[in-house]
Design a protein around this motif. Sequence first.
Motif, PDB file in Angstrom:
ATOM      1  N   UNK A  75       0.852  -1.192   0.000  1.00 37.24           N
ATOM      2  CA  UNK A  75       0.000   0.000   0.000  1.00 37.24           C
ATOM      3  C   UNK A  75       0.886   1.241   0.000  1.00 37.24           C
ATOM      4  N   UNK A  76       0.831   2.004  -1.095  1.00 39.39           N
ATOM      5  CA  UNK A  76       1.656   3.205  -1.213  1.00 39.39           C
ATOM      6  C   UNK A  76       0.789   4.411  -0.857  1.00 39.39           C
ATOM      7  N   UNK A  77       1.141   5.032   0.283  1.00 35.50           N
ATOM      8  CA  UNK A  77       0.368   6.191   0.708  1.00 35.50           C
ATOM      9  C   UNK A  77       0.961   7.441   0.064  1.00 35.50           C
ATOM     10  N   UNK A  78       0.086   8.289  -0.480  1.00 37.60           N
ATOM     11  CA  UNK A  78       0.538   9.481  -1.195  1.00 37.60           C
ATOM     12  C   UNK A  78       0.336  10.730  -0.345  1.00 37.60           C
ATOM     13  N   UNK A  79       1.078  11.805  -0.702  1.00 37.25           N
ATOM     14  CA  UNK A  79       0.956  13.065   0.039  1.00 37.25           C
ATOM     15  C   UNK A  79      -0.449  13.650  -0.100  1.00 37.25           C
ATOM     16  N   UNK A  80      -1.175  13.233  -1.121  1.00 36.43           N
ATOM     17  CA  UNK A  80      -2.546  13.715  -1.311  1.00 36.43           C
ATOM     18  C   UNK A  80      -3.523  13.037  -0.347  1.00 36.43           C
ATOM     19  N   UNK A  81      -3.060  12.012   0.355  1.00 39.45           N
ATOM     20  CA  UNK A  81      -3.934  11.274   1.255  1.00 39.45           C
ATOM     21  C   UNK A  81      -4.422   9.960   0.661  1.00 39.45           C
ATOM     22  N   UNK A  82      -4.346   9.853  -0.673  1.00 35.83           N
ATOM     23  CA  UNK A  82      -4.799   8.621  -1.324  1.00 35.83           C
ATOM     24  C   UNK A  82      -3.810   7.482  -1.070  1.00 35.83           C
ATOM     25  N   UNK A  83      -4.284   6.253  -1.259  1.00 36.08           N
ATOM     26  CA  UNK A  83      -3.414   5.079  -1.139  1.00 36.08           C
ATOM     27  C   UNK A  83      -3.573   4.218  -2.395  1.00 36.08           C
ATOM     28  N   UNK A  84      -2.446   3.801  -2.952  1.00 36.98           N
ATOM     29  CA  UNK A  84      -2.473   2.913  -4.122  1.00 36.98           C
ATOM     30  C   UNK A  84      -2.053   1.523  -3.672  1.00 36.98           C
ATOM     31  N   UNK A  85      -2.831   0.513  -4.075  1.00 37.45           N
ATOM     32  CA  UNK A  85      -2.492  -0.844  -3.654  1.00 37.45           C
ATOM     33  C   UNK A  85      -2.006  -1.667  -4.839  1.00 37.45           C
TER      34      UNK A  85
END
Lengths: 482, 164
Positions: free
Chosen positions: A218-228
């Motif tokens: 799970x890659x958490x982004x500075x925008x708050x979103x998370x990419x799995x």
Amino acid sequence: MPLRHVVIGGGPAGLFAIETIRARDPEAQITLVSDEPPYSRMVLPYYIAGEIPEGHVYTGNPAYWERLGTTVVTGTRATAIEPDRGRVALSAGASVAFDRLLLATGSSPVRPDIPGATGERVHHLWTLADAQRTLAVIGGRKRRVVFIGAGFIGFIVLNALAKIGCELAVVEVEGQILPRMLDAEAASLARGWLEGRGIAVHTGVRAVEIGEAGGDKAVRLSSGATLRGDLVVMAIGVRPNVELATASGIRTDHGILVDHHLQTSVPHVYAAGDCAQGPDLSTGQPAVHAIQPTAVEHGRVAGANMAGRPTRYAGSLAMNVLDVVGLQCASFGLWRGDGSEATPASVVVHRGRPLYRKLVWDGDRVVGAILLGPAEDVGLLNDLGMIKGLIQTQAGLGPWAKGLRANPMDIRRAFVAAGTPGRLLDRTLLGRPLENQRHRFGDRAPARGGERTAEVREQIKLEPTRGKGGGPREAATDVVMD
Amino acid sequence: MAHRSLRIVPDRCTGCMQCELACSWVQTGSFQPSRSVIRVHVFDEQASYAPYTCFQCHEAWCMSACPVNAIAIHPDTGAKVVLPETCVGCSLCAIACPFGTIFWDPATHKAFKCHLCGGDPACAKACPTAAILYEELAAPDWVEPWAAKLTERLAAAAGASDAA
């Protein structure tokens, strides 16, 4: 007594230097020190995509080294250089003596300084070992992969994973993809192309943490979103390997500084390829061009100089060509063209296709270019080399510049009519014809005369002209030439 | 051994494009001028036509740029030839060749270029006006004398239109 040459690094710069030294000095003693077995990094994406077997990536084998009369020490790193004593210390504890030394130590991927960047299934894709690790994770299935970094290397790998059906997402901290290869307009066209093919693009955001969630990365982004995803590939850039040089008192900046003869600040010590910062053909300033063509040129010029044949290098040309999932992108020289030039850039855009071409001018000379278009677009593919030739020769187009400014798609006529081929034909990098590279890679003994006869005959099967041919004809009577 | 080269005499070329058709037939088995590796440059304004193809140059930029050694010198003709089973299709040759005479083929994903048809060039045979010859050449640059004259004529025409 024969000169003792030591080459550190078995990439293209090191190999081409060795071939050049050997071609000029049959007596030289040559030693290659390399921590990895020599292979071609450029072709790893084709290996990852399953288009070539692993054996295709290697660039040397015992027969090759024997023919080049080169002692190869692999699995070993050089740990220190003592230029005054002419010695290189090796990680195995031994040392090797040199009269001429080449640093071809390459570059290394930069690891993002975020939590989780050293975890499982978080890979660089830089070395053969990285590629093998990644193939093991993918295991022939259509995995979900998150890329951190949308630069040249990231896209080379992304393209390979797209070919095998992976589900892909890209994160780039800058406001556009390919920030060191394309301008904003071209990048936006490339982005649209990717999104149209189901590839998620996130720009202007930073990956802040790589964690785990229900078996996913799970890659958490500075925008708050998370990419799995199943796998995270880090490709935020590479850095020249200069530590060895710096620790030995050799002058470095971003890379190891070299002059027009590829010599470092220390006599008899040379540097070439990704680790070297040498003259930029476009600006004359020292630059690191971590690309295969520069590594080859650096290696050849350094090798000639090391072998005692003073050879001046005009400089390397910044250039890249990239297939972005079927969209060809290329840029050359001073492509940025920020609008400050006295002569405005010539631009053609067709967003629907998409097609983009930009020529950057200095007076009547083309000094930079960007080309973008679908791979089927033969016009674009046909023009790549000529644009490179115009920028490389730095020759003015005179009265032909006007037509090319009005229609930047018409590169071919301007190239030929301005006599560009003549400016290229009388120059060679080392001042003599390139030898047939009979030594390179293959394990066949060179035929007398040196050509790779069997291999060429096996792969090139030409039927003599298949169409109806009239046979050789007599030259027609000369037409009157004005 | 001196190999024969293509010598092009632009002043004999009428722009009929038969060389392009013949070349694409050899290269692809179809008539596709866009896949020909000899290209005729058309200067209708000056009634001048210039076929152009690989010079088989000494530097062989394509050959040294190739990361897998997929370009070799043909033992019979001296042509630089792409070995299709070795080529991975990376396009590095196409950006390295400053003559613009080696190409990436979207159909095969391989590089392709002039291979002199193994010593029997179809373009030369197809040319009805002997503008393309295959012979031993002292100097390979047939472009310069023609280009210099064409440039002179263009400059003169531009001068005349400015004066009008």
